[in-house]
Design an enzyme around this catalytic site. Structure first.
Site, PDB file in Angstrom:
ATOM      1  N   ARG A 261      10.929  -3.376   3.633  1.00 52.46           N
ATOM      2  CA  ARG A 261      10.552  -4.666   4.242  1.00 52.46           C
ATOM      3  C   ARG A 261      10.393  -5.748   3.175  1.00 52.46           C
ATOM      4  NH1 ARG A 261       8.158  -1.118   8.023  1.00 52.46           N
ATOM      5  NH2 ARG A 261       6.897  -0.365   6.307  1.00 52.46           N
ATOM      6  N   VAL A 262       9.650  -5.452   2.102  1.00 51.85           N
ATOM      7  CA  VAL A 262       9.456  -6.460   1.055  1.00 51.85           C
ATOM      8  C   VAL A 262      10.714  -6.543   0.183  1.00 51.85           C
ATOM      9  CG1 VAL A 262       7.999  -7.236  -0.849  1.00 51.85           C
ATOM     10  CG2 VAL A 262       6.971  -5.990   1.045  1.00 51.85           C
TER      11      VAL A 262
ATOM     12  N   GLY B 287       4.253  -3.373  -7.273  1.00 51.74           N
ATOM     13  CA  GLY B 287       3.560  -3.842  -6.074  1.00 51.74           C
ATOM     14  C   GLY B 287       3.216  -2.724  -5.115  1.00 51.74           C
TER      15      GLY B 287
ATOM     16  N   THR C 262       1.465   0.195  -3.261  1.00 45.11           N
ATOM     17  CA  THR C 262       0.042   0.519  -3.114  1.00 45.11           C
ATOM     18  C   THR C 262      -0.137   1.995  -2.766  1.00 45.11           C
ATOM     19  OG1 THR C 262       0.027  -0.026  -0.757  1.00 45.11           O
ATOM     20  CG2 THR C 262      -0.435  -1.821  -2.286  1.00 45.11           C
TER      21      THR C 262
ATOM     22  N   MET D  80       0.336  -9.596  -4.248  1.00 39.76           N
ATOM     23  CA  MET D  80       0.966 -10.567  -5.154  1.00 39.76           C
ATOM     24  C   MET D  80       0.688 -12.014  -4.735  1.00 39.76           C
ATOM     25  SD  MET D  80       2.860  -8.925  -7.475  1.00 39.76           S
ATOM     26  CE  MET D  80       3.287  -7.200  -7.702  1.00 39.76           C
TER      27      MET D  80
ATOM     28  N   HIS E  30      -3.199  -4.418   9.412  1.00 35.70           N
ATOM     29  CA  HIS E  30      -1.785  -4.423   9.025  1.00 35.70           C
ATOM     30  C   HIS E  30      -0.905  -3.936  10.174  1.00 35.70           C
ATOM     31  CE1 HIS E  30      -3.243  -4.841   4.863  1.00 35.70           C
ATOM     32  NE2 HIS E  30      -2.048  -5.341   4.609  1.00 35.70           N
TER      33      HIS E  30
ATOM     34  N   LYS F  47       2.598   0.561   8.334  1.00 34.55           N
ATOM     35  CA  LYS F  47       1.976   0.757   7.016  1.00 34.55           C
ATOM     36  C   LYS F  47       1.495   2.193   6.859  1.00 34.55           C
ATOM     37  CE  LYS F  47      -1.295  -1.206   3.724  1.00 34.55           C
ATOM     38  NZ  LYS F  47      -0.327  -1.133   2.611  1.00 34.55           N
TER      39      LYS F  47
ATOM     40  N   GLY G 115      -4.347  -1.284  -0.278  1.00 36.02           N
ATOM     41  CA  GLY G 115      -4.665  -1.440  -1.700  1.00 36.02           C
ATOM     42  C   GLY G 115      -5.458  -2.711  -1.929  1.00 36.02           C
ATOM     43  N   THR G 116      -5.136  -3.746  -1.179  1.00 39.24           N
ATOM     44  CA  THR G 116      -5.849  -5.020  -1.322  1.00 39.24           C
ATOM     45  C   THR G 116      -7.318  -4.863  -0.944  1.00 39.24           C
ATOM     46  OG1 THR G 116      -3.827  -6.180  -0.770  1.00 39.24           O
ATOM     47  CG2 THR G 116      -5.869  -7.437  -0.587  1.00 39.24           C
TER      48      THR G 116
END
Ligand code: NAD
Length: 255
Positions: free
Chosen positions: A12-13, A88, A90, A115, A144, A148, A154-155
Site C-alpha cells: 500500500r505505501v 518505515g 513497524t 514518517m 487503523h 493492518k 508502532g506509532t
C-alpha cells in the site's frame, strides 16, 4: 540525483512511494527488490531484482515499507553491504530492533514508526504534556484499516514510550493492552494502548490525559498514505550523506 531502492514496492505505501518518487526533484527510483515478480509495469531503466545484493548495489539509499521478517532480511544483507536505510516497517521484535542498532554502527539508518510531520510534533507534545500533567491518567487509542497486521501500531507504542519516559516509567511494566472482566480499579501509573481495526482508516492516534474535573486529548489523523511516502522521500534525501548512526524522524525534521 539520489538513487533510491524500494523494498516493499508492491504494498500500500510502496506503490505510493513509486508514484511520489516520479514527482520529486533530485531523487529517482533506481532499484526494486521483489520476492518473485512485480505485478505492474515499471520504467525499464529501474532494476527489478530478487537478488538483494544487486538491489543494494544499484541504489544510494533504501526506503523500506515491508514486513518485519522482510525488514530483517534487508538488515542482514545491509550488514554485509552497507547502505543508508530509511526503515518505515513497524512491529519489529527485540531481535530485529537489535539488528537495526547493530547495522547502524556501519551505516546511517533512519527508523520511524511514522514518517509524518504531524506525528513527529505530536510525539514532542505528548512528552511535554505527560511531564506537565502529573497525576493525569494516560490512555492511548489508535485506529487503523482492517488489513493492518501488527497491533498496537508502532506509532502508538512510540507515543506511549514518550509518555512513559517523561514520567521516568518503564513502559514494559506499566503498559496495559486490554481490559475485560472484574479487573479492579485503574492503577496510578498504567498506560493503556488500545487498538481498533476497521474499514480503510489510514491512521488515527489519540493520547488522552484524564484527571478529576478535566481532560486533554491530543489527536492526529492521517487522511492519506502519501503523508508517509512523502515523509520517507524527504528522510531519504536527508539521510543519504549522513554518518553511520541511528536517526529518528525528529532529527530529520529538526523538531
Ligand atoms: P502491505 O502489506 O501493503 O505491503 C507489504 C509489502 O512488503 C509488500 O510489497 C510485500 O510484497 C512486501 N513483502 C512482504 N514480505 C516480503 C519479503 N519476505 N521480502 C520482500 N518483500 C516482502 O503493507 P503496507 O500497508 O504498505 O505497510 C508496510 C509496513 O509499513 C507495515 O509494517 C506498516 O505498519 C508500515 N507503515 C509504516 C508507516 C510509517 O510512517 N512508518 C506508515 C504506514 C505503514
Amino acid at each position: 540525483m539520489v538513487k533510491v531502492g524500494v523494498f516493499g514496492a508492491s504494498g500500500r505505501v510502496g506503490k505510493l512511494l513509486l508514484e511520489d518518487l516520479k514527482n520529486t526533484q533530485d531523487i529517482s527510483l533506481s532499484s526494486v527488490f521483489v520476492r518473485n515478480t512485480l505485478d505492474f509495469s515499471i520504467d525499464p531503466s529501474v532494476l527489478v531484482t530478487t537478488d538483494i545484493k544487486s538491489f543494494l548495489h544499484a541504489c544510494d539509499v533504501v526506503i523500506d515499507f515491508s514486513l518485519p521478517e522482510a525488514c530483517e532480511t534487508l538488515l542482514e544483507a545491509a550488514i554485509a553491504t552497507p547502505k543508508p536505510l530509511v526503515i518505515g516497517t513497524t512491529g519489529l521484535n527485540i531481535h530485529q530492533l537489535n539488528l537495526l542498532k547493530q547495522a547502524s554502527e556501519n551505516m546511517p539508518i533512519l527508523y520511524a514508526t511514522n514518517m509524518s510531520l504531524g506525528v513527529a510534533l505530536l510525539n514532542k507534545l505528548v512528552y511535554q504534556a505527560s511531564a506537565a500533567l502529573e497525576g493525569f491518567d494516560i490512555e492511548i487509542v489508535e485506529m487503523h484499516h482492517r488489513h493492518k497486521k501488527d497491533a498496537p501500531s508502532g506509532t502508538a507504542l512510540t507515543l506511549a514510550h514518550s509518555a512513559a519516559k517523561a514520567r521516568d516509567l518503564d513502559l514494559d511494566r506499566v503498559r496495559v493492552s486490554g481490559r475485560d472482566g472484574n479487573i479492579g480499579a485503574r492503577s496510578k501509573d498504567e498506560i493503556a494502548v488500545m487498538a481498533l481495526r476497521g474499514g480503510d482508516i489510514v491512521g488515527r492516534h489519540t493520547v488522552g490525559f484524564y484527571n478529576d474535573g478535566e481532560f486533554i486529548e491530543l489527536n492526529h489523523t492521517a487522511t492519506s498514505r502519501n503523508t508517509f511516502s512523502k515523509g520517507a522521500i524527504r528522510a531519504a534525501k536527508w539521510l543519504v550523506d549522513k554518518e553511520a548512526d541511528l536517526y529518528s524522524i525528529s532529527d530529520c525534521l529538526e523538531i
